[in-house]
Design an enzyme around this catalytic site. Structure first.
Site: not given
Length: 298
Positions: A192-195
């Site tokens: 969902g907030d992958f970086r």
């Protein structure tokens, strides 16, 4: 030691979070005492939705105590970490949903994938993502991508970016979201907030790199890759030929996991524009402008 919230967290929350922030040092101290943890240091600058304290455990081990803000519920994060059970992600050792507290295995917080050259970092990132994309399980608590993005889409429709005269981009982003959700091909558990900055070095034998800080949702893989597509944005903005670099990056990422490049492009567009809206609302105008510039390259 002082247990004050780091500056980034103290200035990032919504107005209704002021009371929680004021009581945060006392809450952290209470959890430390109850779980018999010895604080070593508060990590800084930290995140905008949680406070992380490196701790020693009563058994001599080391861990990280994470206290999540009410606007980023710890229960969903813990549920995702439990579902992954260490496969590609950090393990949760203890959990207190009422306090928003998670006790996590200790990773090397100072070393993320951003420390690697970009090509190598991207390869490692995709490898981690492949392990995270699993069935969410029967009766799971995770929102769908449609549910998760509904409020953000509404904010765009209500003029979140009006001050930047970005109406054509907003219309394109909203149209892309509607089209993508109408034909969503997968329902997998996503980070969902992958970086790159959310993947940390690990001493665990099972993997050298592990993901942290999920904002778990259920949907298609292209949604997760879309955030990764704009990694190192400030470097990208400063690069000659940034538009062509961006389009090649999207194509390579999609090809690396056999996805439609057009679906990835659509989610990258929506996520960049809605992130710009949130950045502008939080007073980060230069960040919002960079995100909108990225969106034009897609």
């Amino acid at each position: 030691m002082e247990l004050a919230p780091p500056a980034r967290l103290a200035t990032a929350g919504p107005p209704e979070g002021a009371e929680w922030l004021a009581g945060l040092p006392e809450l952290v101290a209470e959890v430390l005492a109850r779980w018999e943890l010895t604080p070593e240091r508060v990590t800084a600058p930290g995140g905008r939705t949680s406070m992380l304290v490196l701790v020693g455990c009563a058994d001599g081990g080391r861990a990280a105590l994470k206290i999540c803000a009410p606007w980023r519920p710890a229960a969903l994060e813990e549920a995702a970490l439990r579902r992954w059970d260490g496969l590609g992600a950090v393990r949760a050792l203890r959990h207190d949903p009422a306090a928003g507290a998670l006790l996590l295995e200790r990773l090397h917080g100072e070393t993320s994938l951003r420390s690697l050259p970009e090509a190598k970092a991207t390869l490692e990132a995709v490898s981690v993502l492949r392990r995270l994309w699993v069935d969410p399980g029967a009766g799971h608590p995770f929102p769908t991508v449609a549910e998760h993005t509904a409020g953000r889409a509404a904010a765009l429709r209500d003029g979140a970016l009006a001050a930047l005269d970005a109406e054509p981009l907003v219309e394109s982003a909203l149209a892309a979201r509607d089209e993508l959700l109408a034909g969503e091909p997968e329902r997998l558990l996503l980070h969902g907030d992958f970086r790159q900055g959310a993947v940390l070095a690990s001493d665990a034998e099972r993997a050298p790199w592990l993901a942290v800080g999920p904002e778990p949702v259920v949907g298609e893989r292209a949604y997760d890759l879309a955030r990764l597509a704009r990694d190192r944005l400030h470097d990208l903005v400063a690069s000659p030929g940034a538009a062509s670099i961006t389009r090649r990056r999207v194509a390579r990422l999609a090809d690396s996991v056999e996805l439609s490049a057009e679906r990835l492009r659509g989610w990258a567009l929506f996520r960049a524009v809605e992130s710009a809206g949130r950045a502008l609302s939080a007073g980060r105008r230069s960040e919002a402008e960079a995100l909108l510039e990225f969106a034009t390259w897609l």
